[in-house]
Write a protein that holds these residues in place. Structure first.
Motif, PDB file in Angstrom:
ATOM      1  N   TYR A  78       0.828  -1.205   0.000  1.00 39.60           N
ATOM      2  CA  TYR A  78       0.000   0.000   0.000  1.00 39.60           C
ATOM      3  C   TYR A  78       0.860   1.251   0.000  1.00 39.60           C
ATOM      4  N   SER A  79       0.312   2.295  -0.592  1.00 39.55           N
ATOM      5  CA  SER A  79       0.951   3.604  -0.567  1.00 39.55           C
ATOM      6  C   SER A  79       0.456   4.376   0.648  1.00 39.55           C
ATOM      7  N   GLU A  80       1.058   5.521   0.869  1.00 38.71           N
ATOM      8  CA  GLU A  80       0.637   6.347   2.003  1.00 38.71           C
ATOM      9  C   GLU A  80      -0.828   6.764   1.879  1.00 38.71           C
ATOM     10  N   ALA A  81      -1.322   6.896   0.647  1.00 34.02           N
ATOM     11  CA  ALA A  81      -2.722   7.279   0.446  1.00 34.02           C
ATOM     12  C   ALA A  81      -3.681   6.141   0.754  1.00 34.02           C
ATOM     13  N   ASP A  82      -3.182   4.905   0.782  1.00 29.28           N
ATOM     14  CA  ASP A  82      -4.030   3.723   0.965  1.00 29.28           C
ATOM     15  C   ASP A  82      -3.865   3.057   2.333  1.00 29.28           C
ATOM     16  N   GLU A  83      -3.334   3.788   3.281  1.00 28.42           N
ATOM     17  CA  GLU A  83      -3.028   3.182   4.578  1.00 28.42           C
ATOM     18  C   GLU A  83      -4.244   2.499   5.210  1.00 28.42           C
ATOM     19  N   ASP A  84      -5.427   3.087   5.046  1.00 30.04           N
ATOM     20  CA  ASP A  84      -6.633   2.543   5.662  1.00 30.04           C
ATOM     21  C   ASP A  84      -7.528   1.831   4.657  1.00 30.04           C
ATOM     22  N   ALA A  85      -7.009   1.489   3.499  1.00 29.80           N
ATOM     23  CA  ALA A  85      -7.823   0.876   2.451  1.00 29.80           C
ATOM     24  C   ALA A  85      -8.249  -0.542   2.820  1.00 29.80           C
ATOM     25  N   PRO A  86      -9.395  -1.005   2.294  1.00 35.02           N
ATOM     26  CA  PRO A  86      -9.897  -2.347   2.614  1.00 35.02           C
ATOM     27  C   PRO A  86      -8.934  -3.475   2.275  1.00 35.02           C
ATOM     28  N   HIS A  87      -8.194  -3.357   1.170  1.00 35.31           N
ATOM     29  CA  HIS A  87      -7.292  -4.465   0.816  1.00 35.31           C
ATOM     30  C   HIS A  87      -6.172  -4.607   1.836  1.00 35.31           C
ATOM     31  N   VAL A  88      -5.810  -3.507   2.473  1.00 35.45           N
ATOM     32  CA  VAL A  88      -4.768  -3.544   3.504  1.00 35.45           C
ATOM     33  C   VAL A  88      -5.279  -4.251   4.747  1.00 35.45           C
ATOM     34  N   ALA A  89      -6.501  -3.924   5.145  1.00 36.02           N
ATOM     35  CA  ALA A  89      -7.081  -4.537   6.347  1.00 36.02           C
ATOM     36  C   ALA A  89      -7.381  -6.017   6.145  1.00 36.02           C
ATOM     37  N   LEU A  90      -7.734  -6.394   4.916  1.00 40.72           N
ATOM     38  CA  LEU A  90      -8.123  -7.781   4.646  1.00 40.72           C
ATOM     39  C   LEU A  90      -6.930  -8.732   4.627  1.00 40.72           C
ATOM     40  N   ALA A  91      -5.793  -8.284   4.151  1.00 44.75           N
ATOM     41  CA  ALA A  91      -4.628  -9.168   4.020  1.00 44.75           C
ATOM     42  C   ALA A  91      -4.079  -9.580   5.383  1.00 44.75           C
ATOM     43  N   ASP A  92      -3.387 -10.709   5.403  1.00 40.42           N
ATOM     44  CA  ASP A  92      -2.759 -11.167   6.648  1.00 40.42           C
ATOM     45  C   ASP A  92      -1.644 -10.229   7.080  1.00 40.42           C
ATOM     46  N   GLU A  93      -0.938  -9.672   6.105  1.00 40.75           N
ATOM     47  CA  GLU A  93       0.125  -8.712   6.378  1.00 40.75           C
ATOM     48  C   GLU A  93       0.085  -7.638   5.288  1.00 40.75           C
ATOM     49  N   ALA A  94       0.654  -6.480   5.580  1.00 41.27           N
ATOM     50  CA  ALA A  94       0.683  -5.401   4.595  1.00 41.27           C
ATOM     51  C   ALA A  94       1.979  -4.624   4.734  1.00 41.27           C
ATOM     52  N   VAL A  95       2.519  -4.191   3.596  1.00 45.60           N
ATOM     53  CA  VAL A  95       3.805  -3.505   3.572  1.00 45.60           C
ATOM     54  C   VAL A  95       3.647  -2.144   2.899  1.00 45.60           C
ATOM     55  N   LEU A  96       4.095  -1.092   3.570  1.00 45.45           N
ATOM     56  CA  LEU A  96       4.101   0.252   2.996  1.00 45.45           C
ATOM     57  C   LEU A  96       5.196   0.328   1.939  1.00 45.45           C
ATOM     58  N   ILE A  97       4.825   0.827   0.732  1.00 43.79           N
ATOM     59  CA  ILE A  97       5.806   0.836  -0.356  1.00 43.79           C
ATOM     60  C   ILE A  97       6.109   2.237  -0.874  1.00 43.79           C
ATOM     61  N   GLY A  98       5.564   3.295  -0.234  1.00 46.06           N
ATOM     62  CA  GLY A  98       5.961   4.628  -0.669  1.00 46.06           C
ATOM     63  C   GLY A  98       4.833   5.630  -0.695  1.00 46.06           C
ATOM     64  N   PRO A  99       5.105   6.832  -1.199  1.00 44.96           N
ATOM     65  CA  PRO A  99       4.111   7.901  -1.290  1.00 44.96           C
ATOM     66  C   PRO A  99       3.002   7.555  -2.280  1.00 44.96           C
ATOM     67  N   ALA A 100       2.001   8.439  -2.347  1.00 44.61           N
ATOM     68  CA  ALA A 100       0.821   8.188  -3.166  1.00 44.61           C
ATOM     69  C   ALA A 100       1.100   8.061  -4.658  1.00 44.61           C
ATOM     70  N   PRO A 101       1.928   8.910  -5.280  1.00 45.31           N
ATOM     71  CA  PRO A 101       2.130   8.793  -6.736  1.00 45.31           C
ATOM     72  C   PRO A 101       2.553   7.388  -7.146  1.00 45.31           C
ATOM     73  N   VAL A 102       1.948   6.870  -8.213  1.00 46.77           N
ATOM     74  CA  VAL A 102       2.165   5.468  -8.583  1.00 46.77           C
ATOM     75  C   VAL A 102       3.614   5.158  -8.931  1.00 46.77           C
ATOM     76  N   LYS A 103       4.320   6.122  -9.497  1.00 50.12           N
ATOM     77  CA  LYS A 103       5.706   5.855  -9.867  1.00 50.12           C
ATOM     78  C   LYS A 103       6.606   5.687  -8.647  1.00 50.12           C
ATOM     79  N   GLU A 104       6.126   6.152  -7.508  1.00 48.71           N
ATOM     80  CA  GLU A 104       6.892   6.012  -6.271  1.00 48.71           C
ATOM     81  C   GLU A 104       6.366   4.891  -5.393  1.00 48.71           C
ATOM     82  N   SER A 105       5.355   4.158  -5.874  1.00 49.09           N
ATOM     83  CA  SER A 105       4.776   3.086  -5.067  1.00 49.09           C
ATOM     84  C   SER A 105       4.394   1.895  -5.939  1.00 49.09           C
ATOM     85  N   TYR A 106       3.160   1.858  -6.422  1.00 51.31           N
ATOM     86  CA  TYR A 106       2.668   0.665  -7.116  1.00 51.31           C
ATOM     87  C   TYR A 106       3.360   0.404  -8.456  1.00 51.31           C
TER      88      TYR A 106
END
Length: 673
Positions: free
Chosen positions: A35-63
């Motif tokens: 997840y990015s910083e913009a998705d910290e509280d997103a449903p996919h983050v809560a649903l997974a067994d674990e979640a890893v922060l991968i960077g700021p909101a812009p996609v080139k810096e995260s997803y």
């Protein structure tokens, strides 16, 4: 590379991440979200067994940052990566990097992705495999002279397409040779910005075809089957709006022929996993290869519903090295399924992407209804990502049952706070030509030639709004209410208070009065019309059951800013502001020459500088939001006096990009000087 694994990292977000995580967990896998910083509280983050922060909101810096995804896999101990769709799902270098890191990439080989990701190379391979293809130009010579010469030989109309991508970006329909050079330049520019490659192909345009795609599946043992077809003809700017399975005009002979061609396409590149071979189907039942998507498709749920298969579970099985659990003879299609994509977009403002907070979100439910989404009430829909909010899917024993169920589901979908295409989707499903199964790729153009109009609230809607504002006032006390003190109860002498509310509809101010009659009954007057409303049920927050002159209906609502509410009844939604509760509005800047950002997004390019003279209609800047480019045009003649935006920076909706001084004003200044 295939080997056993027990954990899966989902390199995606939103509804597809949620959908993959659920199937993986059901199969017993440990799931890891990113997840990015913009998705910290997103449903996919809560649903997974674990979640890893991968960077700021812009996609080139995260997803869209492969190294950050690989680092997340290493940190979490993930053994396999599922890319979903979009982002890195069709990035051959990323697929190869996963394998190099000892991870299983849940998808085809990097070689297959690379080959089919280039339309020119893919078409050459399909011609070798004797898959029917549209006549066109896909050679390596990309000079303007070569492309123009090819276009002259082919004749109009022609489709210009980015060789390296899809989704309608870098694609232009050209109907006159005089327009061809300009189409080349704009398509190449958009392709370079979107895909990093300006390579183009040309294809003879097939007029008013159906867009029919075939789901294929292969394993590492050389087995390839198809799972039937999907009709995706209803499109806007080459973006799919409605998808269904099976195709309404399909027959056994045509299905068999298209299936054989799709399987041949997959076999020619030793395909493993889920893929889609897309065709154009003309009115004479001739079909032509369009492209192959080397990933799970957005519309895969309709195939799941008519086949009874879980395609994600099948992907996981094949990625482990397993053989396909069924042969072609075991695939049987049952019933009909239909899907629409619910987008955050402003349909009456040229479908510009929208963002904001979901003040209320209630997805539909019921027999035959499936909703894939990654949204919760109160969540922000970010301008950084694709504007799709949810996929709403309906299944029935026949096509019309599926259509009716989907139509009812859309009318029962509640989304307040974010502008969406929900009502546009309702309009599409209600069109007679769609109901008859006659839609081609020209459907939107033919059925909505003047664009999309907004619904106008009727008298019933105004009465409901007045009642809701009255009830809100009751909860908050009498503050802000307007009363007629002259109304008295004749029997007891007690003062009876009538509340007044005013709403602007089509620039006309409409005033209503609400008079409580007791026992949850109210008398509402609008001009010479009087209605009696009865509150039947108000136990659910945001929902009412109201009887209006004896006719009961459900109403969804949400109070927004001061004096403003969102109201939804019979599938139509309105935002109504009580004028009596609003302070005087600031004067707008219309005609001032201020050029505003129409949505949250990235200021991609500035075309002008301070001091430049511009004319009405000139392109001033290009913004990019939710994967689409939007041109900002001059609304007046004049001179650019200030530039407030900076190329490459994010701008909020409504922010001033630049200022233009009207030509007359500039001339007056010159004379004074």
């Amino acid at each position: 590379m295939t080997h056993p694994f027990d954990s899966v990292l989902v390199a995606n977000r939103g509804e597809i991440a949620v959908r993959i995580i659920r199937s993986a967990q059901a199969a017993g896998y440990r799931t890891i979200a990113v997840y990015s910083e913009a998705d910290e509280d997103a449903p996919h983050v809560a649903l997974a067994d674990e979640a890893v922060l991968i960077g700021p909101a812009p996609v080139k810096e995260s997803y869209l940052n492969p190294q950050r995804i690989l680092d997340a896999a290493a940190r979490s101990g993930a053994e396999a990566i599922h890319p979903g769709y979009g982002f890195l799902s069709e990035n051959a270098a990323f697929a190869a990097a996963c394998v190099d890191a000892g991870l299983v990439f849940i998808g085809p080989s990097a070689e297959a992705i690379e080959l089919m990701g280039n339309k020119a190379a893919a078409k050459r391979r399909m011609l070798e495999a004797r898959v029917p293809c549209i006549p066109g130009y896909q050679s390596a010579d990309q000079s303007d002279d070569a492309l123009i010469a090819a276009a002259r030989d082919m004749g109009m109309p022609i489709m210009v397409k980015a060789a390296a991508g899809g989704g309608g970006r870098g694609m232009r329909l050209v109907t006159a040779m005089a327009d061809f050079p300009g189409a080349l330049a704009s398509a190449r520019s958009e392709a370079e910005n979107a895909f990093g490659s300006g390579e183009l192909i040309l294809e003879k345009a097939v007029t008013q075809p159906r867009h029919v795609e075939v789901q294929v599946f292969g394993d590492a043992h050389g087995n390839v089957i198809h799972l039937g077809e999907r009709d995706c003809s209803v499109q806007r700017r080459h973006q799919k709006v409605v998808e269904e399975a099976p195709c309404p005009v399909m027959n056994p002979e045509l299905r068999a022929a298209m299936g054989i061609a799709a399987v041949a396409a997959a076999q020619s590149i030793d395909y493993v996993g889920a893929g889609t071979v897309e065709f154009l189907l003309d009115s004479e039942e001739q079909f032509y290869f369009l492209e192959m998507n080397t990933r799970l498709q957005v519309e895969h749920p309709v195939t799941e519903l008519v086949t009874g298969l879980d395609l994600v579970d099948l992907q996981l099985h094949v990625a482990q090295g397993g053989r396909l659990p069924c042969g072609q003879e075991d695939v049987h299609l049952r019933g009909h399924a239909m899907e629409v994509r619910l987008y955050a977009e402003d349909t009456v403002n040229d479908f510009l992407p929208a963002s904001g907070r979901a003040l209320a979100w209630e997805p539909p439910s019921g027999v035959g209804i499936r909703v894939d989404h990654g949204l919760f009430p109160g969540q922000m829909v970010s301008p950084f990502y694709d504007p799709m909010i949810a996929k709403i899917i309906a299944f029935g024993d026949d096509r019309d049952t599926a259509r009716r169920r989907l139509l009812r589901a859309l009318k029962n979908t509640v989304l307040f706070g974010i502008t969406s295409n929900r009502e546009f989707l309702i309009d599409v499903l209600e069109r007679e030509s769609f109901a008859r199964g006659e839609a081609t790729t020209a459907f939107i153009e033919e059925e909505f030639p003047e664009g999309v109009s907004t619904s106008i609230p009727g008298e019933d809607d105004l009465c409901l709004a007045a009642l809701l504002h009255y009830l809100q006032g009751e909860e908050q006390g009498l503050e802000g209410r307007v009363f007629d003190d002259a109304l008295l109860n004749g029997t007891t002498g007690a003062r009876v208070m009538e509340s007044i509310f005013s709403y602007t509809v089509n620039e006309e101010l409409r005033s209503l009065s609400v008079l409580p009659l007791g026992d949850d009954r109210f008398d509402i007057a609008l001009g010479d019309t009087r209605r009696e409303l009865l509150l039947v049920d108000s136990a659910r927050d945001g929902q009412l059951r109201v009887a209006m002159d004896g006719l009961q209906r459900d109403v969804a609502y949400c109070f927004m800013d001061q004096g403003t509410l969102a109201l939804q009844s019979r599938g139509r939604m309105f935002v109504l502001a009580n004028e009596l509760a609003l302070s005087a509005a600031d004067g707008d800047r219309e005609g001032s020459g201020a050029v505003l950002a129409p949505m949250h997004g990235n200021l991609l390019t500035l075309r002008v500088a301070v001091g430049d003279k511009v004319s009405r209609g000139d392109e001033l800047a290009v913004m990019e939001a939710m994967k689409m480019e939007h041109r900002l045009l001059a609304q007046i003649d004049g001179v650019v006096t200030a530039i407030h935006g900076v190329e490459g920076e994010q701008m909020s909706a409504g922010a001033v990009v630049l200022d233009i001084e009207a030509e007359e004003e500039a001339g007056a200044e010159t004379k004074r000087d």
